[in-house]
Design a protein around this motif. Sequence first.
Motif, PDB file in Angstrom:
ATOM      1  N   GLY A 110      -1.812   7.678  -7.577  1.00  0.00           N
ATOM      2  CA  GLY A 110      -1.234   6.862  -6.515  1.00  0.00           C
ATOM      3  C   GLY A 110      -2.270   6.089  -5.733  1.00  0.00           C
ATOM      4  O   GLY A 110      -2.164   4.870  -5.561  1.00  0.00           O
TER       5      GLY A 110
ATOM      6  N   TYR B 122      -6.833   2.143   6.069  1.00  0.00           N
ATOM      7  CA  TYR B 122      -6.011   1.983   4.871  1.00  0.00           C
ATOM      8  C   TYR B 122      -6.088   3.239   4.003  1.00  0.00           C
ATOM      9  O   TYR B 122      -5.093   3.666   3.415  1.00  0.00           O
ATOM     10  CB  TYR B 122      -6.452   0.759   4.074  1.00  0.00           C
TER      11      TYR B 122
ATOM     12  N   SER C 238      -2.957   5.537   2.898  1.00  0.00           N
ATOM     13  CA  SER C 238      -2.718   5.753   1.476  1.00  0.00           C
ATOM     14  C   SER C 238      -2.648   7.240   1.153  1.00  0.00           C
ATOM     15  O   SER C 238      -1.746   7.700   0.450  1.00  0.00           O
ATOM     16  CB  SER C 238      -3.824   5.084   0.656  1.00  0.00           C
TER      17      SER C 238
ATOM     18  N   SER D 218     -11.560   3.788  -0.313  1.00  0.00           N
ATOM     19  CA  SER D 218     -10.925   2.662   0.372  1.00  0.00           C
ATOM     20  C   SER D 218     -11.951   1.828   1.130  1.00  0.00           C
ATOM     21  O   SER D 218     -11.888   0.592   1.131  1.00  0.00           O
ATOM     22  CB  SER D 218      -9.849   3.191   1.330  1.00  0.00           C
TER      23      SER D 218
ATOM     24  N   VAL E 292      -5.148  -2.757  -2.687  1.00  0.00           N
ATOM     25  CA  VAL E 292      -4.701  -3.434  -1.467  1.00  0.00           C
ATOM     26  C   VAL E 292      -5.854  -3.643  -0.484  1.00  0.00           C
ATOM     27  O   VAL E 292      -6.069  -4.768  -0.019  1.00  0.00           O
ATOM     28  CB  VAL E 292      -3.525  -2.671  -0.823  1.00  0.00           C
TER      29      VAL E 292
ATOM     30  N   LEU F 122       0.828  -1.199   0.000  1.00  0.00           N
ATOM     31  CA  LEU F 122       0.000   0.000   0.000  1.00  0.00           C
ATOM     32  C   LEU F 122       0.869   1.258   0.000  1.00  0.00           C
ATOM     33  O   LEU F 122       0.671   2.169  -0.813  1.00  0.00           O
ATOM     34  CB  LEU F 122      -0.917   0.007   1.225  1.00  0.00           C
TER      35      LEU F 122
ATOM     36  N   ALA G 165      -3.271   1.986  -5.434  1.00  0.00           N
ATOM     37  CA  ALA G 165      -3.076   1.458  -4.085  1.00  0.00           C
ATOM     38  C   ALA G 165      -4.357   0.906  -3.484  1.00  0.00           C
ATOM     39  O   ALA G 165      -4.311   0.057  -2.588  1.00  0.00           O
ATOM     40  CB  ALA G 165      -2.496   2.545  -3.179  1.00  0.00           C
ATOM     41  N   GLN G 166      -5.534   1.363  -3.962  1.00  0.00           N
ATOM     42  CA  GLN G 166      -6.775   0.888  -3.367  1.00  0.00           C
ATOM     43  C   GLN G 166      -7.063  -0.574  -3.708  1.00  0.00           C
ATOM     44  O   GLN G 166      -7.974  -1.181  -3.134  1.00  0.00           O
ATOM     45  CB  GLN G 166      -7.953   1.768  -3.776  1.00  0.00           C
TER      46      GLN G 166
ATOM     47  N   LEU H 162       3.063   1.478  -3.373  1.00  0.00           N
ATOM     48  CA  LEU H 162       2.268   1.867  -4.540  1.00  0.00           C
ATOM     49  C   LEU H 162       1.796   3.316  -4.439  1.00  0.00           C
ATOM     50  O   LEU H 162       1.911   4.090  -5.396  1.00  0.00           O
ATOM     51  CB  LEU H 162       1.060   0.942  -4.687  1.00  0.00           C
ATOM     52  N   SER H 163       1.264   3.681  -3.296  1.00  0.00           N
ATOM     53  CA  SER H 163       0.721   5.022  -3.137  1.00  0.00           C
ATOM     54  C   SER H 163       1.813   6.076  -3.246  1.00  0.00           C
ATOM     55  O   SER H 163       1.660   7.069  -3.972  1.00  0.00           O
ATOM     56  CB  SER H 163      -0.002   5.143  -1.793  1.00  0.00           C
TER      57      SER H 163
END
Length: 293
Positions: free
Chosen positions: A76, A129, A133, A167, A83, A25, A80-81, A28-29
């Motif tokens: 980003g 999360y 992020s 998220s 995850v 997370l 990342a979402q 990636l973000s």
Amino acid sequence: MGNLIKAEFRKTLSLNTWWVLLFPLVVLSFGLTYVWGKITNDFVGFIGSDTARDLARPLGLNPDAFPVGLLAIAHGVNIAQLVPALFGIFALAGEYRSRTITTTFLTAPNRISALTAKMLTYIVWGALYGLVSFGVAALATLASVDSERLPTGPQWLAALGGTVLASILVTLFGIGFGAVLRNVTLAVVLLLVWFLIIENVLVIATWNLTSVLGGILPNGTANGIVGGIAADAFGINTLNLPGGVDRWSQLGLQLAAGAPGVFSWWASALIFFGWTMVFFAFGWVGNQRRDIT
């Protein structure tokens, strides 16, 4: 219900999944936000001076002062979402794999109570999360985008709220998706292949005919929450495109916001909420009838 929610938190915290997934997370973000911030920092050069002037005029902005930090954040957090979506898959499908679902159902008054407690617990996890992020994406934006091109105060808050909302919804989507399939490996593979490959290919392949798919399919609408906030700020959502922008320029501009075909952030949120509830409902109904022995 309170005891069931406590049990869900204890169950989740007893496993390594929640903190192991924090690593991808964060990577990636931060990484994608930083890279996209560097690419779009010179937005006028990125899209061309004529197009930039056409976009800036109705918004009353200087083309050199576009809030490109929003574009960076959208890219980003949108990737990342995935995850928290995977985390959601493990919520119920993982219990079937480890055979702890029997204990979960037998220690609750009924299955509805057990699944409601799980849903409420994972709403909190999804929000956490989302906060992480957004936090690392914000740091990457500050590190890669010039100060005059950063979002305004309200835009920062909108991106924060959009990231947390997205998220939470993708976490619930993952729960429903995993509940329908009851197979962690199959659910993970199908979700990643659809979100990263199949849907994107469909949207681009049919773009010359229609841009609607990007605004109504699951991945597009999930991306369209934060991406829609960026698109709204630039006046490039599908419902508010400036005159003279052809279809393929529209695709390029909306890809810059990470959400091709986006209508608006609130429309994307409503449509993706619908997708989430469809899978959640099917998973809910299916788990009421399945034999857990």
